[in-house]
Design an enzyme around this catalytic site. Structure first.
Site, PDB file in Angstrom:
ATOM      1  N   ALA A   1      56.103  -5.383  -8.068  1.00 51.96           N
ATOM      2  CA  ALA A   1      56.094  -6.322  -6.934  1.00 51.96           C
ATOM      3  C   ALA A   1      55.152  -7.491  -7.186  1.00 51.96           C
ATOM      4  O   ALA A   1      55.268  -8.526  -6.541  1.00 51.96           O
ATOM      5  CB  ALA A   1      55.716  -5.597  -5.645  1.00 51.96           C
TER       6      ALA A   1
ATOM      7  N   GLY B   1      52.017  -1.856  -3.161  1.00 49.20           N
ATOM      8  CA  GLY B   1      53.431  -2.209  -3.092  1.00 49.20           C
ATOM      9  C   GLY B   1      54.184  -1.445  -4.161  1.00 49.20           C
ATOM     10  O   GLY B   1      53.585  -0.704  -4.944  1.00 49.20           O
ATOM     11  N   LEU B   2      55.471  -1.632  -4.183  1.00 49.56           N
ATOM     12  CA  LEU B   2      56.294  -0.926  -5.160  1.00 49.56           C
ATOM     13  C   LEU B   2      56.056  -1.458  -6.577  1.00 49.56           C
ATOM     14  O   LEU B   2      55.527  -2.560  -6.748  1.00 49.56           O
ATOM     15  CB  LEU B   2      57.771  -1.061  -4.774  1.00 49.56           C
TER      16      LEU B   2
ATOM     17  N   SER C   1      50.163   3.648  -5.078  1.00 51.67           N
ATOM     18  CA  SER C   1      49.451   4.507  -4.118  1.00 51.67           C
ATOM     19  C   SER C   1      49.944   4.378  -2.678  1.00 51.67           C
ATOM     20  O   SER C   1      49.156   4.125  -1.774  1.00 51.67           O
ATOM     21  CB  SER C   1      47.951   4.232  -4.190  1.00 51.67           C
TER      22      SER C   1
ATOM     23  N   THR D   1      49.314  -6.374  -9.565  1.00 50.31           N
ATOM     24  CA  THR D   1      48.281  -6.596 -10.584  1.00 50.31           C
ATOM     25  C   THR D   1      47.999  -8.081 -10.761  1.00 50.31           C
ATOM     26  O   THR D   1      46.839  -8.500 -10.825  1.00 50.31           O
ATOM     27  CB  THR D   1      48.702  -5.960 -11.913  1.00 50.31           C
TER      28      THR D   1
END
Length: 173
Positions: free
Chosen positions: A17, A13-14, A86, A20
């Site tokens: 967001a 995701g961006l 990614s 983690t």
């Protein structure tokens, strides 16, 4: 699904967001089952022997590295939770092709929420930011989309992922 194989859980995701934080919850559950590993893109960047920048191509190279590392660990029977931006279609496609047990999670959060969570100043920097300076390639068909705008707790979102992994037989009760 191979019972001897591990699983790659790609949490994407961006920036900011919640990838983690959700990834940590999922990996913690998998560790309790004796199989979990969490790989975070920011943490991996810190330990790599050569400095990679933030250009689109450098990000793509890192994404392939993360995918390869996760695949090696999954082949050893681990549940590898990778939290990384990614956002490249070719990386997502390669992950699906290379990993027998692959789960793609898209964490979505509104722009305002992501900016409010930006304690590190990612959105205020001048470097190439995915979603601001670099056009992201959102997954075509993620296995699960988590809305992380604050309506559900991180633990609830992590439990949603764990429940899906249980349903699909990637982890055992």
């Amino acid at each position: 699904m191979s019972s001897q194989m591990g699983t790659v859980v790609w949490v994407t995701g961006l920036p900011r967001a919640g990838k983690t934080t959700i990834g940590r919850c999922v990996a913690a559950d998998a560790r309790l089952r004796g199989r979990g590993i969490h790989l975070d893109g920011d943490s991996l960047r810190e330990i790599l022997p050569s400095h990679m920048g933030f250009s689109r191509e450098e990000r793509r190279q890192l994404a392939y590295f993360y995918a390869s590392l996760a695949g090696v660990l999954a082949k050893q029977g681990k549940i590898v939770v990778v939290s990384t931006v990614s956002l490249f279609h070719d990386v997502h496609k390669a992950n699906r092709a290379l990993n027998i047990n692959y789960v793609e999670i898209l964490v979505d959060a509104p722009d305002g929420v992501r900016r409010d969570r930006d304690s590190q100043g990612v959105y205020r920097t001048t470097r190439d930011v995915m979603g601001r300076d670099i056009l992201p390639e959102m997954p075509f068909n993620p296995d699960l989309v988590l809305q992380n705008g604050g309506e559900a707790s991180v633990d609830q979102l992590g439990n949603t992922v764990v429940e899906m992994l249980l349903e699909r037989g990637f982890i055992r009760p």
